[in-house]
Design a protein around this motif. Sequence first.
Motif: not given
Length: 71
Positions: A13-20, A26-31, A35-44
């Motif tokens: 899902q992170v990969k798909d989100d990044f590709n999208n 402006n690819s690395l926007n707040k949206e 999402k990346l923060k949410e996925h990283m929090q799961y990993c933490v």
Amino acid sequence: MAPLVELRMRLLQVKDDFNNATSIANSLNKEFGSKLKEHMQYCVDHPEEISKLAKVKAKVSEVKRIDDGKY
């Protein structure tokens, strides 16, 4: 759901989100950042799953080396 399967799904899902996100100007926007923060929090929050994944990857690499005759 098995923990490794869930982790794999989250990483895909992170990969798909990044590709999208990269397909937008402006690819690395707040949206995407949220999402990346949410996925990283799961990993933490689930380091044991990350450790399991690393062990599985190491075993797969070892089998590949043996199969290739490079062991």
